[in-house]
Design a protein around this motif. Structure first.
Motif, PDB file in Angstrom:
ATOM      1  N   PRO A   1       0.371  -1.298  -0.072  1.00  0.00           N
ATOM      2  CA  PRO A   1       0.360   0.156   0.275  1.00  0.00           C
ATOM      3  C   PRO A   1       0.487   1.216  -0.121  1.00  0.00           C
ATOM      4  CG  PRO A   1       0.158  -1.051   2.000  1.00  0.00           C
ATOM      5  CD  PRO A   1       0.724  -2.198   1.212  1.00  0.00           C
ATOM      6  N   ARG A   2       0.459   1.712  -0.880  1.00  0.00           N
ATOM      7  CA  ARG A   2       1.448   3.287  -0.954  1.00  0.00           C
ATOM      8  C   ARG A   2       0.486   4.477  -0.351  1.00  0.00           C
ATOM      9  NH1 ARG A   2       2.585   4.736  -6.951  1.00  0.00           N
ATOM     10  NH2 ARG A   2       0.896   5.633  -6.907  1.00  0.00           N
ATOM     11  N   SER A   3      -0.727   4.158  -0.125  1.00  0.00           N
ATOM     12  CA  SER A   3      -1.466   5.167   0.349  1.00  0.00           C
ATOM     13  C   SER A   3      -2.971   4.379   1.241  1.00  0.00           C
ATOM     14  CB  SER A   3      -2.426   6.014  -0.571  1.00  0.00           C
ATOM     15  OG  SER A   3      -2.824   4.826  -1.720  1.00  0.00           O
ATOM     16  N   GLY A   4      -3.906   5.025   2.006  1.00  0.00           N
ATOM     17  CA  GLY A   4      -4.270   4.330   2.367  1.00  0.00           C
ATOM     18  C   GLY A   4      -4.019   4.298   3.938  1.00  0.00           C
TER      19      GLY A   4
ATOM     20  N   ASP B   1       0.375  -0.273  -6.254  1.00  0.00           N
ATOM     21  CA  ASP B   1      -0.081   0.255  -5.430  1.00  0.00           C
ATOM     22  C   ASP B   1      -0.959  -0.955  -4.795  1.00  0.00           C
ATOM     23  OD1 ASP B   1      -0.836   1.597  -2.998  1.00  0.00           O
ATOM     24  OD2 ASP B   1      -1.747   3.406  -4.946  1.00  0.00           O
TER      25      ASP B   1
ATOM     26  N   HIS C   1      -1.534  -5.893   2.952  1.00  0.00           N
ATOM     27  CA  HIS C   1      -2.608  -5.439   2.421  1.00  0.00           C
ATOM     28  C   HIS C   1      -3.110  -5.877   2.891  1.00  0.00           C
ATOM     29  CE1 HIS C   1      -1.125  -7.445  -1.294  1.00  0.00           C
ATOM     30  NE2 HIS C   1      -2.387  -8.492  -1.253  1.00  0.00           N
TER      31      HIS C   1
ATOM     32  N   ARG D   1      -3.154   3.821  10.284  1.00  0.00           N
ATOM     33  CA  ARG D   1      -3.188   5.364  10.585  1.00  0.00           C
ATOM     34  C   ARG D   1      -4.607   4.815  11.654  1.00  0.00           C
ATOM     35  NH1 ARG D   1      -0.785   6.661   5.953  1.00  0.00           N
ATOM     36  NH2 ARG D   1       1.143   7.420   6.522  1.00  0.00           N
TER      37      ARG D   1
ATOM     38  N   GLY E   1      -0.442   2.813   4.675  1.00  0.00           N
ATOM     39  CA  GLY E   1       0.720   2.859   3.768  1.00  0.00           C
ATOM     40  C   GLY E   1       1.733   3.375   4.921  1.00  0.00           C
TER      41      GLY E   1
ATOM     42  N   GLY F   1      -2.729  -0.092  -1.811  1.00  0.00           N
ATOM     43  CA  GLY F   1      -2.896   0.696  -0.782  1.00  0.00           C
ATOM     44  C   GLY F   1      -4.534   1.215  -1.667  1.00  0.00           C
ATOM     45  N   GLN F   2      -4.721   1.333  -2.663  1.00  0.00           N
ATOM     46  CA  GLN F   2      -6.047   1.892  -3.407  1.00  0.00           C
ATOM     47  C   GLN F   2      -6.970   0.662  -3.111  1.00  0.00           C
ATOM     48  OE1 GLN F   2      -5.561   2.684  -7.960  1.00  0.00           O
ATOM     49  NE2 GLN F   2      -3.354   1.220  -7.796  1.00  0.00           N
TER      50      GLN F   2
ATOM     51  N   ARG G   1       4.801   0.730   4.809  1.00  0.00           N
ATOM     52  CA  ARG G   1       5.236   0.524   2.945  1.00  0.00           C
ATOM     53  C   ARG G   1       7.297   1.236   3.208  1.00  0.00           C
ATOM     54  NH1 ARG G   1       3.892   1.044  -2.624  1.00  0.00           N
ATOM     55  NH2 ARG G   1       5.671   2.152  -3.722  1.00  0.00           N
TER      56      ARG G   1
END
Length: 346
Positions: A29-32, A69, A97, A219, A35, A71-72, A38
């Protein structure tokens, strides 16, 4: 992100198609919510690739990785991986993920490329060619729950994100608490990215419990722990989590309450095989904080390469044809500043 010649750009992989290298789609995951884990997962994966290549590679081929990615949204992650699989650009998929993304990637890979999921999972069956190396909820939580109930912490609440893994954790944990002689007084699930820590703390105070089992991730877990640390429940309610590692602890600036626990099968201080020391030596003082998700990716790449060397790796066999891994027992560890320190008893 560490700079490495072993990372093949996503668009280059699509254009180049099949390669003489053994190329792994590294789905991180690059985001979310996840993330934050990562950077260490990528660094640990590159360490594994370097070590594998130094030992001769995979069937004589150099191991490289292409990043996906994860994290989408589940559908977006599946589309991104699907393009690589359709192009014949990757020989395997490895990553961690959330399980909703995992379940979306599973049908993309099954029957086409082996796929190894490296995080704690919800249990149950998988499609052919999909391997799991993390623990299911019973394996992860049985011993920690028993230990806490035996210590007199009998009244529980369950708080998690609203997707497949926390849902499974809540079902299993409810049974485990009851089997151990405790009681679950309340349970709630919150959508990813929508944690209101103060509201959750108020709810916990209203139902009067000894322990809260947290299946919030990344998070969201950090948001809750920050709110809890400033609340009247600090010192009154024990927190235990099956998703907390040293990366998550760093995100909240550490914890010195003596009442925040993790339930994992590996901690950074577990250095019997030298992994943490090699990681630190390779990436130096500025290395991303190591945690269990990074360790899972490292182990998954080794599992893939070992299975490929002996001809067992498969997109159609149960478990992707991976060799059985020695099971690491899940243990409670207490937060001590920025460290998670395993405890013999509570």
């Amino acid at each position: 992100m560490p700079d490495s010649p072993l990372i093949v750009d996503y668009l280059d992989s699509l254009v180049l198609g099949p390669s003489e290298e053994f190329r792994v789609a590294l789905a991180l995951p690059r985001s979310g919510a996840l993330g934050l884990a990562r950077p260490a997962a990528l660094a640990a994966s590159l360490l594994a690739a370097e070590e594998i290549n130094d030992a001769g590679g995979v069937r004589g081929c150099r191991l490289t990785v292409t990043l996906v990615d994860a994290g989408q949204s589940p559908a977006g992650s599946a589309r991104e991986l699907g393009r690589l699989v359709d192009a014949g650009s990757v020989d395997a998929v490895v990553g961690f993920h959330t399980s909703d993304v995992h379940r979306a990637l599973e049908p993309v890979a099954s029957g086409r490329v082996p796929y190894v999921f490296a995080a704690p999972h919800e249990g149950g069956s998988r499609l052919p060619g999909v391997g799991l190396i993390g623990p299911d909820p019973r394996r992860q939580l049985a011993a920690p729950v028993r230990s806490l109930v035996d210590a007199g912490l009998r009244s529980w609440a369950l708080v998690g994100n609203d997707y497949i893994w926390p849902q499974a954790v809540h079902r299993v944990a409810t049974r485990l608490v009851r089997e151990a002689g405790g009681v679950v007084r309340g349970s709630t699930l919150v959508p990813l990215g929508e944690v209101d820590g103060e509201r959750l703390v108020d709810w916990l105070g209203s139902i009067r419990v000894d322990v809260v089992l947290l299946s919030l991730v990344g998070r969201d877990l950090a948001h809750f722990n920050r709110a809890f640390a400033g609340s009247r429940l600090l010192g009154k309610v024990v927190r235990v989590s099956g998703s907390l590692d040293e990366v998550g602890l760093l995100e909240v600036g550490g914890d010195g309450s003596g009442e925040l626990y993790a339930a994992m099968d590996w901690y950074v201080g577990d250095n019997a095989d030298g992994f943490a020391a090699r990681y630190a030596a390779r990436w130096g003082a500025a290395a991303p904080q190591l945690g269990v998700y990074a360790r899972g990716c490292y182990d998954a790449l080794y599992s893939v390469s070992s299975a490929a060397r002996v001809g067992g790796l498969s997109a159609i066999r149960p478990g992707a044809g991976l060799p059985p891994l020695p099971a690491r027992p899940s243990r409670l560890a207490c937060a001590d500043g920025l460290d998670l320190v395993p405890v013999a008893s509570v």
